[in-house]
Design a protein around this motif. Structure first.
Motif, PDB file in Angstrom:
ATOM      1  N   GLU A   1       0.816  -1.224   0.000  1.00 18.65           N
ATOM      2  CA  GLU A   1       0.000   0.000   0.000  1.00 18.65           C
ATOM      3  C   GLU A   1       0.844   1.265   0.000  1.00 18.65           C
ATOM      4  O   GLU A   1       0.431   2.298  -0.523  1.00 18.65           O
TER       5      GLU A   1
ATOM      6  N   LEU B   1       1.307   2.728  -3.416  1.00 21.45           N
ATOM      7  CA  LEU B   1       0.172   3.482  -3.953  1.00 21.45           C
ATOM      8  C   LEU B   1       0.093   4.870  -3.312  1.00 21.45           C
ATOM      9  O   LEU B   1      -0.109   5.882  -3.999  1.00 21.45           O
TER      10      LEU B   1
ATOM     11  N   ARG C   1       0.478   8.527  -5.273  1.00 22.84           N
ATOM     12  CA  ARG C   1      -0.517   9.608  -5.227  1.00 22.84           C
ATOM     13  C   ARG C   1       0.127  10.912  -4.792  1.00 22.84           C
ATOM     14  O   ARG C   1      -0.121  11.970  -5.377  1.00 22.84           O
TER      15      ARG C   1
ATOM     16  N   ARG D   1     -14.950   8.835  -7.855  1.00 17.84           N
ATOM     17  CA  ARG D   1     -15.530   7.502  -7.892  1.00 17.84           C
ATOM     18  C   ARG D   1     -17.025   7.577  -8.215  1.00 17.84           C
ATOM     19  O   ARG D   1     -17.843   7.844  -7.336  1.00 17.84           O
TER      20      ARG D   1
ATOM     21  N   ARG E   1     -13.230  12.317  -3.474  1.00 20.64           N
ATOM     22  CA  ARG E   1     -12.469  12.043  -2.246  1.00 20.64           C
ATOM     23  C   ARG E   1     -11.122  12.742  -2.282  1.00 20.64           C
ATOM     24  O   ARG E   1     -10.372  12.589  -3.262  1.00 20.64           O
TER      25      ARG E   1
ATOM     26  N   TYR F   1      -4.323  10.102   6.468  1.00 18.40           N
ATOM     27  CA  TYR F   1      -3.416   9.191   5.754  1.00 18.40           C
ATOM     28  C   TYR F   1      -1.976   9.707   5.760  1.00 18.40           C
ATOM     29  O   TYR F   1      -1.037   8.931   5.699  1.00 18.40           O
TER      30      TYR F   1
ATOM     31  N   ASP G   1     -12.632   7.080   1.598  1.00 21.79           N
ATOM     32  CA  ASP G   1     -12.212   5.682   1.451  1.00 21.79           C
ATOM     33  C   ASP G   1     -13.337   4.755   1.913  1.00 21.79           C
ATOM     34  O   ASP G   1     -13.743   3.830   1.204  1.00 21.79           O
TER      35      ASP G   1
HETATM   36  C1  IPM Z   1      -8.333   2.673  -1.960  1.00 21.56           C
HETATM   37  C2  IPM Z   1      -7.579   1.660  -1.136  1.00 21.56           C
HETATM   38  C3  IPM Z   1      -6.312   2.310  -0.617  1.00 21.56           C
HETATM   39  C4  IPM Z   1      -6.711   3.472   0.276  1.00 21.56           C
HETATM   40  C5  IPM Z   1      -5.357   1.350   0.125  1.00 21.56           C
HETATM   41  C6  IPM Z   1      -4.994   0.169  -0.740  1.00 21.56           C
HETATM   42  C7  IPM Z   1      -4.143   2.060   0.636  1.00 21.56           C
HETATM   43  O1  IPM Z   1      -8.380   1.182  -0.111  1.00 21.56           O
HETATM   44  O2  IPM Z   1      -7.790   3.120  -2.993  1.00 21.56           O
HETATM   45  O3  IPM Z   1      -9.448   3.019  -1.599  1.00 21.56           O
HETATM   46  O4  IPM Z   1      -7.007   3.292   1.460  1.00 21.56           O
HETATM   47  O5  IPM Z   1      -6.719   4.598  -0.215  1.00 21.56           O
END
Ligand code: IPM
Ligand code: MG
Length: 352
Positions: A91, A94, A98, A108, A136, A143, A246
């Motif tokens: 994670e 990702l 971002r 979304r 979002r 985070y 999320d």
């Molecule tokens: C999302 C996922 C991610 C998040 C994880 C994989 C870090 O749940 O893209 O929603 O929490 O943002």
């Protein structure tokens, strides 16, 4: 004719097989509309940890920075999930992607398909007219705030921090999206408890003056979770912070009947990133069972973002036609199911 360089980060679990279907459909679009898409693959997530020890290798990040768009599969592997001592996690790749790319807005869209209403956990009448967009915030909040341990590890903390400019840019995106849709914006927060939420309300109220045509509402997140189940059709655009978004987006994603249907885009700077909402489903990987629709619709969002809106529409029309014909992967149609590959073939074929 246009040329585009697309970074493909297919990731873990079912990521590679659903991305393969997305590419199949994009190649069909390229053929039909005379464009050229150049796909360059790079590792991210658990696969990248295995190969390099880093969930986001520098070469992958560099590739993303010089591409026109990023097509992302999914990341995550169970061997990390129950190990609180793991130093590197998929994670992190990702999250860093971002942040480094400035992708502060995650869009979304959630809409029901008439022919799939029977799959929704809600009664059909509650699904009527459901068509919303969750905006979002993606690079701030709890985070990314300061986090850590004290007292020899027995006290842990995560900080939810937002600055005025961070709030302004995402709320602006919410107002603008509402302007292109049904003109309603709902700020979801926890302003009865959290100071950061009170700043969100303050900033959003001030900005409302610039958008007189938009009907603005405020809702606490706990109530919003309930309203999404009781009366999801009331929402047009929801704008919210990173963690609330999320949670609420996963909850709303199943309204349509399957998590495998919903795409997303992450935007904010030059390069956008496009990915299905679902995770890596490690148990289903390599078995030709995963639903590729969310990924294929993410490819459509990518084309919109590259300015190829009629091409994006062609993908959406092909998906609709395929779903209307009654075929689907096992999550959609257990009696007459097709595999991941065949679903991809059918949708690509429907583009003509
Ligand atoms: C999302 C996922 C991610 C998040 C994880 C994989 C870090 O749940 O893209 O929603 O929490 O943002
Ligand atoms: Mg999530």
């Amino acid at each position: 004719m246009s040329n585009f360089n697309i970074a493909v980060l297919d990731g873990d679990g079912i990521g590679p097989e659903v991305i393969k279907q997305g590419i199949k459909v994009l190649n069909q679009i390229a053929y039909k509309f005379g464009h050229k898409f150049r796909f360059t693959f790079a590792p991210v997530g658990a696969v990248a940890i295995d190969e390099t020890g880093n969930p986001l290798p520098e070469e992958t990040l560099d590739l993303c920075k010089r591409s026109d768009a990023i097509f992302f599969g999914s990341i995550g592997h169970p061997r990390f999930d129950n190990d609180p001592t793991a130093k590197v996690r998929p994670e992190q790749g990702l999250l860093r992607l971002r942040k480094e790319l400035g992708l502060y807005a995650n869009l979304r869209p959630v809409a029901g398909y008439k022919e799939l209403t029977h799959l929704s956990p809600l009664r059909p009448e509650r699904m009527e007219g459901v068509d919303m967009l969750i905006v979002r915030e993606l690079t701030g909040g709890i985070y990314f705030g300061e986090k850590g341990r004290r007292d020899g590890g027995d006290t842990a903390f995560d900080t939810c921090l937002y600055t005025r400019p961070e709030i302004q840019r995402i709320v602006k995106m919410g107002f603008e999206a509402a302007g292109k849709r049904r003109g309603k914006l709902m700020l979801v927060d926890k302003a009865n408890v959290m100071e950061s939420s009170r700043l969100w309300r303050e900033v959003t109220r001030e900005m409302a003056a610039d958008y007189p045509a938009i009907e603005l509402g405020f809702m606490f997140v706990d109530n919003a979770a309930m309203q999404l189940i009781l009366n999801p059709a009331q929402f047009d655009v929801i704008v919210t912070s990173n963690m609330f978004g999320d949670i609420l987006s996963d909850a709303s994603s199943v309204l349509a009947g399957s998590l495998g249907l919903l795409p997303s885009s992450s935007v904010g700077s030059k390069v956008g990133m496009f990915e299905p909402i679902h995770g890596s489903w490690p148990e289903g990987a390599g078995q030709d069972r995963a639903n590729p629709v969310a990924t294929i619709l993410s490819a459509a969002m990518m084309l919109d973002h590259l300015g190829l809106v009629k091409e994006g529409d062609a993908i959406r029309a092909a998906v609709n036609a395929t779903l209307e014909s009654g075929v689907g992967t096992e999550d959609l149609n257990p009696k007459k199911k097709v595999g991941t590959e065949e679903m991809g073939d059918l949708i690509a074929g429907a583009i003509g």
